[in-house]
Design a protein around this motif. Structure first.
Motif, PDB file in Angstrom:
ATOM      1  N   ARG A 221      -6.258  14.812 -26.359  1.00  5.83           N
ATOM      2  CA  ARG A 221      -7.334  14.184 -27.366  1.00  5.83           C
ATOM      3  C   ARG A 221      -6.726  12.611 -27.466  1.00  5.83           C
ATOM      4  O   ARG A 221      -7.615  11.844 -27.508  1.00  5.83           O
ATOM      5  CB  ARG A 221      -7.399  15.225 -28.482  1.00  5.83           C
ATOM      6  N   ALA A 222      -5.130  12.562 -27.325  1.00  9.88           N
ATOM      7  CA  ALA A 222      -5.112  10.961 -27.571  1.00  9.88           C
ATOM      8  C   ALA A 222      -5.138   9.956 -26.480  1.00  9.88           C
ATOM      9  O   ALA A 222      -5.287   8.916 -26.959  1.00  9.88           O
ATOM     10  CB  ALA A 222      -3.663  11.120 -28.602  1.00  9.88           C
ATOM     11  N   ALA A 223      -4.744  10.650 -25.489  1.00 11.18           N
ATOM     12  CA  ALA A 223      -5.600   9.881 -24.009  1.00 11.18           C
ATOM     13  C   ALA A 223      -6.920   9.731 -24.248  1.00 11.18           C
ATOM     14  O   ALA A 223      -7.420   8.549 -23.160  1.00 11.18           O
ATOM     15  CB  ALA A 223      -4.648  10.862 -23.112  1.00 11.18           C
ATOM     16  N   ARG A 224      -7.593  10.251 -24.253  1.00  9.52           N
ATOM     17  CA  ARG A 224      -9.008  10.304 -24.332  1.00  9.52           C
ATOM     18  C   ARG A 224      -9.509   9.076 -25.989  1.00  9.52           C
ATOM     19  O   ARG A 224     -10.131   8.192 -25.030  1.00  9.52           O
ATOM     20  CB  ARG A 224      -9.753  11.639 -24.512  1.00  9.52           C
ATOM     21  N   LEU A 225      -9.161   9.513 -26.368  1.00  7.64           N
ATOM     22  CA  LEU A 225      -9.617   8.447 -27.464  1.00  7.64           C
ATOM     23  C   LEU A 225      -8.854   6.516 -27.106  1.00  7.64           C
ATOM     24  O   LEU A 225      -9.798   6.308 -27.275  1.00  7.64           O
ATOM     25  CB  LEU A 225      -8.477   8.972 -29.095  1.00  7.64           C
ATOM     26  N   ALA A 226      -7.742   6.522 -26.982  1.00 10.51           N
ATOM     27  CA  ALA A 226      -7.259   5.446 -25.622  1.00 10.51           C
ATOM     28  C   ALA A 226      -8.055   4.959 -24.979  1.00 10.51           C
ATOM     29  O   ALA A 226      -7.912   3.888 -25.092  1.00 10.51           O
ATOM     30  CB  ALA A 226      -5.664   5.127 -25.875  1.00 10.51           C
ATOM     31  N   CYS A 227      -7.932   5.932 -24.402  1.00  6.51           N
ATOM     32  CA  CYS A 227      -9.314   5.482 -23.122  1.00  6.51           C
ATOM     33  C   CYS A 227     -10.885   4.485 -23.725  1.00  6.51           C
ATOM     34  O   CYS A 227     -10.954   4.165 -23.772  1.00  6.51           O
ATOM     35  CB  CYS A 227      -9.659   6.423 -22.163  1.00  6.51           C
ATOM     36  N   SER A 228     -11.089   5.854 -24.703  1.00  6.25           N
ATOM     37  CA  SER A 228     -12.459   5.021 -24.829  1.00  6.25           C
ATOM     38  C   SER A 228     -12.244   3.898 -25.916  1.00  6.25           C
ATOM     39  O   SER A 228     -13.303   2.701 -26.149  1.00  6.25           O
ATOM     40  CB  SER A 228     -13.101   6.820 -26.245  1.00  6.25           C
ATOM     41  N   VAL A 229     -11.058   3.563 -27.134  1.00 11.13           N
ATOM     42  CA  VAL A 229     -11.394   2.403 -27.454  1.00 11.13           C
ATOM     43  C   VAL A 229     -10.473   0.986 -26.802  1.00 11.13           C
ATOM     44  O   VAL A 229     -11.696   0.093 -26.666  1.00 11.13           O
ATOM     45  CB  VAL A 229      -9.337   2.690 -28.661  1.00 11.13           C
ATOM     46  N   MET A 230      -9.940   1.286 -25.129  1.00  8.29           N
ATOM     47  CA  MET A 230      -9.682   0.321 -23.843  1.00  8.29           C
ATOM     48  C   MET A 230     -11.148  -0.357 -23.835  1.00  8.29           C
ATOM     49  O   MET A 230     -11.779  -1.033 -23.769  1.00  8.29           O
ATOM     50  CB  MET A 230      -9.509   0.810 -23.527  1.00  8.29           C
ATOM     51  N   ILE A 231     -12.367   0.692 -23.467  1.00 15.38           N
ATOM     52  CA  ILE A 231     -13.242   0.530 -22.684  1.00 15.38           C
ATOM     53  C   ILE A 231     -14.917   0.279 -23.830  1.00 15.38           C
ATOM     54  O   ILE A 231     -15.303  -1.012 -23.531  1.00 15.38           O
ATOM     55  CB  ILE A 231     -13.652   2.035 -22.279  1.00 15.38           C
ATOM     56  N   LEU A 232     -14.799   0.660 -24.951  1.00 12.33           N
ATOM     57  CA  LEU A 232     -16.191   0.493 -25.587  1.00 12.33           C
ATOM     58  C   LEU A 232     -15.761  -1.228 -25.757  1.00 12.33           C
ATOM     59  O   LEU A 232     -16.879  -2.078 -25.611  1.00 12.33           O
ATOM     60  CB  LEU A 232     -16.268   1.097 -27.104  1.00 12.33           C
ATOM     61  N   PRO A 233     -14.306  -1.985 -26.440  1.00 10.50           N
ATOM     62  CA  PRO A 233     -14.951  -3.782 -26.857  1.00 10.50           C
ATOM     63  C   PRO A 233     -14.872  -4.390 -25.055  1.00 10.50           C
ATOM     64  O   PRO A 233     -14.844  -5.204 -26.070  1.00 10.50           O
ATOM     65  CB  PRO A 233     -13.121  -3.833 -27.198  1.00 10.50           C
ATOM     66  N   GLN A 234     -13.673  -3.407 -24.360  1.00  5.44           N
ATOM     67  CA  GLN A 234     -14.508  -4.439 -23.077  1.00  5.44           C
ATOM     68  C   GLN A 234     -15.804  -4.562 -22.563  1.00  5.44           C
ATOM     69  O   GLN A 234     -16.263  -5.676 -22.090  1.00  5.44           O
ATOM     70  CB  GLN A 234     -13.376  -3.689 -22.022  1.00  5.44           C
ATOM     71  N   ILE A 235     -17.238  -3.819 -23.539  1.00  2.66           N
ATOM     72  CA  ILE A 235     -17.880  -3.666 -22.833  1.00  2.66           C
ATOM     73  C   ILE A 235     -18.688  -4.817 -23.869  1.00  2.66           C
ATOM     74  O   ILE A 235     -19.169  -5.573 -23.724  1.00  2.66           O
ATOM     75  CB  ILE A 235     -19.029  -2.072 -23.341  1.00  2.66           C
ATOM     76  N   GLY A 236     -18.369  -4.801 -24.743  1.00  2.00           N
ATOM     77  CA  GLY A 236     -18.789  -5.713 -26.206  1.00  2.00           C
ATOM     78  C   GLY A 236     -18.311  -7.224 -25.060  1.00  2.00           C
ATOM     79  O   GLY A 236     -19.508  -8.350 -25.325  1.00  2.00           O
ATOM     80  N   VAL A 237     -17.611  -7.517 -24.592  1.00  4.22           N
ATOM     81  CA  VAL A 237     -16.716  -8.867 -24.079  1.00  4.22           C
ATOM     82  C   VAL A 237     -18.187  -9.115 -23.248  1.00  4.22           C
ATOM     83  O   VAL A 237     -18.568 -10.284 -23.186  1.00  4.22           O
ATOM     84  CB  VAL A 237     -15.831  -8.825 -23.709  1.00  4.22           C
ATOM     85  N   ILE A 238     -18.323  -8.346 -22.378  1.00  4.61           N
ATOM     86  CA  ILE A 238     -18.998  -8.387 -21.123  1.00  4.61           C
ATOM     87  C   ILE A 238     -20.590  -8.861 -21.658  1.00  4.61           C
ATOM     88  O   ILE A 238     -21.240  -9.601 -21.121  1.00  4.61           O
ATOM     89  CB  ILE A 238     -19.207  -7.489 -20.008  1.00  4.61           C
ATOM     90  N   VAL A 239     -20.580  -8.521 -22.734  1.00  3.75           N
ATOM     91  CA  VAL A 239     -22.326  -8.541 -23.107  1.00  3.75           C
ATOM     92  C   VAL A 239     -22.052 -10.004 -23.588  1.00  3.75           C
ATOM     93  O   VAL A 239     -23.311 -11.059 -23.326  1.00  3.75           O
ATOM     94  CB  VAL A 239     -22.774  -7.716 -24.337  1.00  3.75           C
ATOM     95  N   LEU A 267      -5.327   9.161 -14.611  1.00  7.39           N
ATOM     96  CA  LEU A 267      -4.356   9.734 -15.961  1.00  7.39           C
ATOM     97  C   LEU A 267      -4.996  10.258 -16.329  1.00  7.39           C
ATOM     98  O   LEU A 267      -3.869  11.325 -17.267  1.00  7.39           O
ATOM     99  CB  LEU A 267      -5.043   7.612 -17.163  1.00  7.39           C
ATOM    100  N   LEU A 268      -5.955  10.857 -17.073  1.00  3.61           N
ATOM    101  CA  LEU A 268      -6.760  11.554 -18.245  1.00  3.61           C
ATOM    102  C   LEU A 268      -6.241  13.502 -17.495  1.00  3.61           C
ATOM    103  O   LEU A 268      -6.505  14.222 -18.385  1.00  3.61           O
ATOM    104  CB  LEU A 268      -8.261  11.938 -18.215  1.00  3.61           C
ATOM    105  N   ARG A 269      -6.223  13.692 -15.731  1.00  2.00           N
ATOM    106  CA  ARG A 269      -5.508  14.386 -15.517  1.00  2.00           C
ATOM    107  C   ARG A 269      -4.060  15.050 -16.020  1.00  2.00           C
ATOM    108  O   ARG A 269      -3.704  16.112 -16.239  1.00  2.00           O
ATOM    109  CB  ARG A 269      -5.557  14.335 -14.227  1.00  2.00           C
ATOM    110  N   ASP A 270      -3.267  14.712 -16.308  1.00  6.07           N
ATOM    111  CA  ASP A 270      -1.821  14.855 -16.320  1.00  6.07           C
ATOM    112  C   ASP A 270      -1.262  13.432 -17.444  1.00  6.07           C
ATOM    113  O   ASP A 270      -0.365  12.747 -16.852  1.00  6.07           O
ATOM    114  CB  ASP A 270      -0.719  14.682 -15.237  1.00  6.07           C
ATOM    115  N   PRO A 271      -1.585  13.386 -18.323  1.00  6.08           N
ATOM    116  CA  PRO A 271      -1.502  11.609 -19.128  1.00  6.08           C
ATOM    117  C   PRO A 271       0.117  11.827 -19.758  1.00  6.08           C
ATOM    118  O   PRO A 271       0.886  10.691 -19.026  1.00  6.08           O
ATOM    119  CB  PRO A 271      -1.934  12.350 -20.447  1.00  6.08           C
ATOM    120  N   LEU A 272       0.922  12.201 -19.702  1.00  2.20           N
ATOM    121  CA  LEU A 272       2.370  12.367 -19.858  1.00  2.20           C
ATOM    122  C   LEU A 272       2.966  11.851 -18.868  1.00  2.20           C
ATOM    123  O   LEU A 272       3.667  11.176 -18.582  1.00  2.20           O
ATOM    124  CB  LEU A 272       2.905  14.028 -20.284  1.00  2.20           C
TER     125      LEU A 272
END
Length: 303
Positions: A221-239, A267-272
């Motif tokens: 869950r932490a890995a999915r959250l980290a990825c989401s948090v990295m993706i969304l701001p970059q979409i904002g930057v692109i816009v 990464l999400l297959r095996d975060p550790l």
């Protein structure tokens, strides 16, 4: 007649320069200096016209502020390091007595002096960065024990405040709203990077009561959250870059984001297992996007 000796009351020996340098961890200076460079590029001001201020800024974000934060962290973690990393300068006795604390205090004072001589906005950013540096490690706050406030503090100081400092140093003024918007978005995304950094010590965090997100939410869950948090701001930057007529830069950041998405699937297959690999690949694409955005904002090469 045998001579009677008494225990020495002398102060601990002055630390050697190489031990002080090890305490300040120069390898950790690179991320804030990179963000500072992005700030410099985003200002769009010729480097030669502000060279003394540029040098002062590099000293600030590298050895003075970041180095001081490392000294603060090692001092307040000295008892833990005595168990986990006994070879570190403080627990090993190479930096003895209270020299670790004094080095942190001296670094703080020097940073404030250099910042005050540079620019009022640089001074304000430096003050805030130093507050976070002490609050991250020192009681009663110990922000590092929180999976939310710890990464926020590091992301804001390593990415946002250092970018702000670079732009303010070059412009000699408060950065533009466009620069502020981009640096805040990249700071928000860096929260995900800091969360991934916590993966290397999940079991230790649980044992020590440190509530990092991987320790509290679980690795997946932490890995999915980290990825989401990295993706969304970059979409904002692109816009925003598209709206500001920086089409080529927006396309470049888009390509870099697509590359990150491809790497995240592994990464999400095996975060550790794959977090160190992702930090060397996906995170590199993230910071390249920062630089591309900065070059666009600064009008370098007409981007």
């Amino acid at each position: 007649m045998a001579r009677v000796t008494t225990p020495s009351l002398a102060a601990p020996q002055l630390p050697r320069l190489r031990d002080v340098l090890e305490l300040l961890k120069p390898i950790t200076w690179f991320p804030p200096i990179w963000a500072f460079g992005c700030g410099v590029a985003s200002a769009g001001v010729p480097v030669a016209s502000r060279l003394p201020f540029l040098i002062a800024g590099i000293l600030l974000v590298g050895p003075l502020v970041c180095g001081t934060s490392q000294a603060v962290n090692d001092w307040f973690d000295r008892h833990v390091d005595a168990i986990n990393e006994p070879g570190r300068p403080i627990p090993s006795g190479r930096i003895a007595g209270q020299w670790g604390l004094w080095i942190a205090i001296i670094g703080t004072v020097l940073a404030l002096v250099v910042a005050a001589a540079t620019d009022r906005w640089v001074f304000a950013a430096t003050c805030l960065a130093l507050v976070f540096a002490w609050a991250y490690s020192a009681p009663p706050f110990r922000l590092k024990q929180s999976g939310v406030w710890g990464p926020i503090a590091v992301a804001l100081t390593y990415e946002g405040l250092t970018w702000f400092t670079g732009a303010a140093v070059m412009a000699g003024a408060f950065p533009s709203p466009q620069i502020l918007a981009i640096l805040l978005l990249y700071s928000a995304g860096a929260f995900g990077i800091m969360t991934l950094n916590d993966f290397k010590a999940v079991e230790g965090d649980r044992a020590m009561g440190i509530r990092s997100l991987p320790a509290t939410l679980g690795v997946d869950r932490a890995a999915r959250l980290a990825c989401s948090v990295m993706i969304l701001p970059q979409i904002g930057v692109i816009v925003l870059l598209g709206l500001w007529q920086h089409a080529l830069v927006a396309a470049s950041v888009t390509a870099l984001l697509v590359g990150q998405l491809a790497l995240m699937t592994r990464l999400l297959r095996d975060p550790l297992r794959f977090t160190p690999w992702y930090n060397a690949t996906g995170t590199s694409l993230y910071v390249l996007g920062m630089l591309a955005s900065a070059l666009g904002l600064g009008g370098v090469l007409g981007l």
